[in-house]
Motif scaffolding. Structure first.
Motif, PDB file in Angstrom:
ATOM      1  N   SER A  35      -2.523  12.679   6.700  1.00  0.00           N
ATOM      2  CA  SER A  35      -1.584  13.227   5.717  1.00  0.00           C
ATOM      3  C   SER A  35      -2.168  14.385   4.924  1.00  0.00           C
ATOM      4  O   SER A  35      -1.586  15.462   4.871  1.00  0.00           O
ATOM      5  N   CYS A  36      -3.312  14.140   4.285  1.00  0.00           N
ATOM      6  CA  CYS A  36      -3.866  15.161   3.381  1.00  0.00           C
ATOM      7  C   CYS A  36      -5.050  15.925   3.975  1.00  0.00           C
ATOM      8  O   CYS A  36      -5.605  16.808   3.346  1.00  0.00           O
ATOM      9  N   ARG A  37      -5.492  15.535   5.164  1.00  0.00           N
ATOM     10  CA  ARG A  37      -6.603  16.174   5.879  1.00  0.00           C
ATOM     11  C   ARG A  37      -7.964  16.001   5.180  1.00  0.00           C
ATOM     12  O   ARG A  37      -8.909  16.709   5.479  1.00  0.00           O
ATOM     13  N   SER A  38      -8.044  15.071   4.266  1.00  0.00           N
ATOM     14  CA  SER A  38      -9.316  14.806   3.578  1.00  0.00           C
ATOM     15  C   SER A  38     -10.279  14.109   4.527  1.00  0.00           C
ATOM     16  O   SER A  38      -9.888  13.253   5.325  1.00  0.00           O
ATOM     17  N   ASP A  39     -11.557  14.469   4.405  1.00  0.00           N
ATOM     18  CA  ASP A  39     -12.574  13.754   5.176  1.00  0.00           C
ATOM     19  C   ASP A  39     -13.445  12.907   4.250  1.00  0.00           C
ATOM     20  O   ASP A  39     -14.460  12.373   4.653  1.00  0.00           O
ATOM     21  N   ASP A  40     -13.022  12.768   3.009  1.00  0.00           N
ATOM     22  CA  ASP A  40     -13.723  11.959   2.019  1.00  0.00           C
ATOM     23  C   ASP A  40     -13.122  10.556   2.028  1.00  0.00           C
ATOM     24  O   ASP A  40     -12.370  10.170   1.140  1.00  0.00           O
ATOM     25  N   LEU A  41     -13.443   9.812   3.078  1.00  0.00           N
ATOM     26  CA  LEU A  41     -12.798   8.530   3.306  1.00  0.00           C
ATOM     27  C   LEU A  41     -13.683   7.355   2.902  1.00  0.00           C
ATOM     28  O   LEU A  41     -14.905   7.403   3.019  1.00  0.00           O
ATOM     29  N   MET A  42     -13.031   6.317   2.453  1.00  0.00           N
ATOM     30  CA  MET A  42     -13.694   5.054   2.147  1.00  0.00           C
ATOM     31  C   MET A  42     -13.653   4.184   3.403  1.00  0.00           C
ATOM     32  O   MET A  42     -13.078   4.589   4.420  1.00  0.00           O
ATOM     33  N   ARG A  43     -14.222   3.011   3.312  1.00  0.00           N
ATOM     34  CA  ARG A  43     -14.127   2.027   4.387  1.00  0.00           C
ATOM     35  C   ARG A  43     -13.353   0.837   3.836  1.00  0.00           C
ATOM     36  O   ARG A  43     -13.630   0.356   2.735  1.00  0.00           O
ATOM     37  N   LEU A  44     -12.378   0.345   4.592  1.00  0.00           N
ATOM     38  CA  LEU A  44     -11.520  -0.762   4.190  1.00  0.00           C
ATOM     39  C   LEU A  44     -11.823  -1.991   5.021  1.00  0.00           C
ATOM     40  O   LEU A  44     -11.884  -1.922   6.246  1.00  0.00           O
ATOM     41  N   MET A  45     -12.025  -3.106   4.337  1.00  0.00           N
ATOM     42  CA  MET A  45     -12.114  -4.396   5.010  1.00  0.00           C
ATOM     43  C   MET A  45     -10.897  -5.178   4.520  1.00  0.00           C
ATOM     44  O   MET A  45     -10.797  -5.504   3.332  1.00  0.00           O
ATOM     45  N   VAL A  46      -9.974  -5.428   5.421  1.00  0.00           N
ATOM     46  CA  VAL A  46      -8.702  -6.064   5.082  1.00  0.00           C
ATOM     47  C   VAL A  46      -8.940  -7.391   4.349  1.00  0.00           C
ATOM     48  O   VAL A  46      -9.798  -8.178   4.740  1.00  0.00           O
ATOM     49  N   ASN A  47      -8.199  -7.603   3.287  1.00  0.00           N
ATOM     50  CA  ASN A  47      -8.260  -8.797   2.441  1.00  0.00           C
ATOM     51  C   ASN A  47      -9.584  -8.950   1.691  1.00  0.00           C
ATOM     52  O   ASN A  47      -9.844 -10.007   1.129  1.00  0.00           O
ATOM     53  N   VAL A  48     -10.418  -7.907   1.706  1.00  0.00           N
ATOM     54  CA  VAL A  48     -11.682  -7.948   0.977  1.00  0.00           C
ATOM     55  C   VAL A  48     -11.738  -6.810  -0.028  1.00  0.00           C
ATOM     56  O   VAL A  48     -11.961  -7.012  -1.214  1.00  0.00           O
ATOM     57  N   GLY A  49     -11.555  -5.588   0.433  1.00  0.00           N
ATOM     58  CA  GLY A  49     -11.579  -4.436  -0.462  1.00  0.00           C
ATOM     59  C   GLY A  49     -11.973  -3.178   0.272  1.00  0.00           C
ATOM     60  O   GLY A  49     -12.057  -3.154   1.500  1.00  0.00           O
ATOM     61  N   CYS A  50     -12.181  -2.122  -0.504  1.00  0.00           N
ATOM     62  CA  CYS A  50     -12.632  -0.870   0.088  1.00  0.00           C
ATOM     63  C   CYS A  50     -13.588  -0.183  -0.873  1.00  0.00           C
ATOM     64  O   CYS A  50     -13.549  -0.390  -2.077  1.00  0.00           O
ATOM     65  N   ASP A  51     -14.459   0.615  -0.299  1.00  0.00           N
ATOM     66  CA  ASP A  51     -15.443   1.358  -1.068  1.00  0.00           C
ATOM     67  C   ASP A  51     -16.080   2.369  -0.123  1.00  0.00           C
ATOM     68  O   ASP A  51     -15.875   2.330   1.081  1.00  0.00           O
ATOM     69  N   TYR A  52     -16.861   3.250  -0.709  1.00  0.00           N
ATOM     70  CA  TYR A  52     -17.588   4.219   0.104  1.00  0.00           C
ATOM     71  C   TYR A  52     -18.794   3.544   0.734  1.00  0.00           C
ATOM     72  O   TYR A  52     -19.389   2.637   0.167  1.00  0.00           O
ATOM     73  N   GLY A  53     -19.157   3.996   1.916  1.00  0.00           N
ATOM     74  CA  GLY A  53     -20.306   3.441   2.619  1.00  0.00           C
ATOM     75  C   GLY A  53     -20.005   2.060   3.169  1.00  0.00           C
ATOM     76  O   GLY A  53     -18.864   1.588   3.143  1.00  0.00           O
ATOM     77  N   VAL A  54     -21.042   1.402   3.665  1.00  0.00           N
ATOM     78  CA  VAL A  54     -20.860   0.064   4.231  1.00  0.00           C
ATOM     79  C   VAL A  54     -21.819  -0.965   3.647  1.00  0.00           C
ATOM     80  O   VAL A  54     -21.794  -2.122   4.065  1.00  0.00           O
TER      81      VAL A  54
END
Length: 149
Positions: A35-54
């Motif tokens: 949608s926005c062409r951003s490459d500044d993405l977080m990582r999502l773990m379904v039903n846990v949360g999201c944040d940068y890195g792993v």
């Protein structure tokens, strides 16, 4: 920390998470948001949360799927391997560990701290949260072997 184990855990964390654009608040399927062409993405773990890195995902995976080392019990077991199980004082036969703890609790704590440091230095136990929790390296390796096969 063992670099090979860290790399394997990161690979598992990437496998269990998806790229997530927080700006658009949606999952993406590549390295950029459709949608926005951003490459500044977080990582999502379904039903846990999201944040940068792993790192957070690794910590969650370990906490939810492995049991941390009970350092007090492991240290006691280590001491029991080196000293008799019981000690006789006069007419009383007492548990050696209980006597050592009662006679000098400060020294006992110092000895346990030194043992923990040595175990970590030798790579027998590993922490991913600055020493709050330790895991046996063999437990992590066995877990990763099962996940990879």
């Amino acid at each position: 920390m063992n670099t090979e184990i860290q790399n394997r855990l990161e690979k598992l964390a990437y496998k269990r998470t998806q790229p997530f654009c927080y700006s658009c608040y949606k999952e993406t399927h590549s390295g950029t948001c459709e949608s926005c062409r951003s490459d500044d993405l977080m990582r999502l773990m379904v039903n846990v949360g999201c944040d940068y890195g792993v790192d957070w995902a690794i910590k969650y995976i370990l906490e939810s799927e492995l049991t941390p080392v009970n350092l007090s019990r492991a240290f006691e077991d280590s001491v029991r391997e080196c000293y008799p199980k019981e000690v006789t004082v006069g007419w009383m036969t007492l548990d050696s560990i209980s006597v050592m703890k009662a006679m000098d609790p400060i020294f006992w704590q110092c000895a346990q701290s030194e043992w923990e440091e040595q175990e970590a230095r030798e790579g027998n136990i590993i922490s991913f949260d600055s020493g709050l929790n330790y895991y046996y390296q063999t437990d992590i390796e066995n877990f990763l072997d099962q996940e990879e096969h």
